[in-house]
Design a protein around this motif. Structure first.
Motif, PDB file in Angstrom:
ATOM      1  N   ILE A 174       0.759  -0.912   0.127  1.00 33.61           N
ATOM      2  CA  ILE A 174      -0.098   0.055  -0.089  1.00 33.61           C
ATOM      3  C   ILE A 174       1.035   1.330  -0.340  1.00 33.61           C
ATOM      4  N   ALA A 175       0.784   2.396  -0.306  1.00 29.80           N
ATOM      5  CA  ALA A 175       1.352   2.859  -0.999  1.00 29.80           C
ATOM      6  C   ALA A 175       0.565   4.706  -0.249  1.00 29.80           C
ATOM      7  N   GLN A 176       1.237   5.376   0.515  1.00 33.07           N
ATOM      8  CA  GLN A 176       0.212   6.011   0.931  1.00 33.07           C
ATOM      9  C   GLN A 176       0.962   7.179   1.074  1.00 33.07           C
ATOM     10  N   ASP A 177       0.582   8.448   0.956  1.00 26.51           N
ATOM     11  CA  ASP A 177       1.226  10.095   1.470  1.00 26.51           C
ATOM     12  C   ASP A 177       2.329   9.965   2.919  1.00 26.51           C
ATOM     13  N   HIS A 178       3.269  10.325   2.578  1.00 17.99           N
ATOM     14  CA  HIS A 178       3.982  10.614   3.708  1.00 17.99           C
ATOM     15  C   HIS A 178       2.949  11.437   4.572  1.00 17.99           C
ATOM     16  N   ALA A 179       2.727  12.777   4.388  1.00 17.02           N
ATOM     17  CA  ALA A 179       2.673  14.373   4.801  1.00 17.02           C
ATOM     18  C   ALA A 179       0.826  14.242   4.698  1.00 17.02           C
ATOM     19  N   THR A 180      -0.116  13.775   4.223  1.00 18.02           N
ATOM     20  CA  THR A 180      -0.979  13.727   4.388  1.00 18.02           C
ATOM     21  C   THR A 180      -2.106  12.325   5.013  1.00 18.02           C
ATOM     22  N   GLY A 181      -1.823  11.054   4.642  1.00 17.95           N
ATOM     23  CA  GLY A 181      -2.285   9.701   5.102  1.00 17.95           C
ATOM     24  C   GLY A 181      -2.826   9.090   3.848  1.00 17.95           C
TER      25      GLY A 181
END
Length: 131
Positions: free
Chosen positions: A23-30
């Motif tokens: 799963i790829a998740q934006d590190h800043a926004t979640g």
């Protein structure tokens, strides 16, 4: 934080037949951007390069995310679940789109209150990018 030996930090590819969900998740926004699969080769390439690599089940080959579109995923952190059979990549999504259909997130459709709508912005036209 409690240190963990690098040798204890690897997905259990044998348990899952060689492929594990990633799963790829934006590190800043979640924000959850996408889900794909990794095999041992793509896992090692991701750790080696610092950019996301996946295994394409449809093409049967290693796939560098953004290799064609330029919308790469730079790895900020990698996490494994408690069973070592799911990978979470915390990424910086370069170019703004994770979805090959041009949307910010592959999860661009939503059903809410009985209505279905597009809930993620369209960033690019795939007809222009994948010629």
């Amino acid at each position: 934080m409690t240190p963990v030996a690098a040798s204890d930090f690897a997905p259990d590819f044998a348990k899952t037949g060689g492929l594990v969900p990633a799963i790829a998740q934006d590190h800043a926004t979640g924000e959850v951007l996408m889900m794909a699969y990794m095999n041992e080769e793509s896992w090692n390439k991701t750790l080696e390069t610092g950019e996301a690599h996946y295994w394409s089940r449809s093409r049967g080959t290693l796939w560098h995310k953004g290799g064609t579109s330029g919308h790469t995923q730079h790895i900020k952190a990698v996490r494994l679940d408690c069973d070592s059979d799911t990978i979470l990549l915390l990424v910086d999504q370069i170019g703004g789109a994770a979805c090959h259909k041009g949307y910010r997130s592959c999860f661009y459709r939503e059903r809410k209150d009985g209505m279905v709508s597009v809930c993620s912005p369209l960033v690019f036209d795939p007809k222009e990018v994948y010629k």
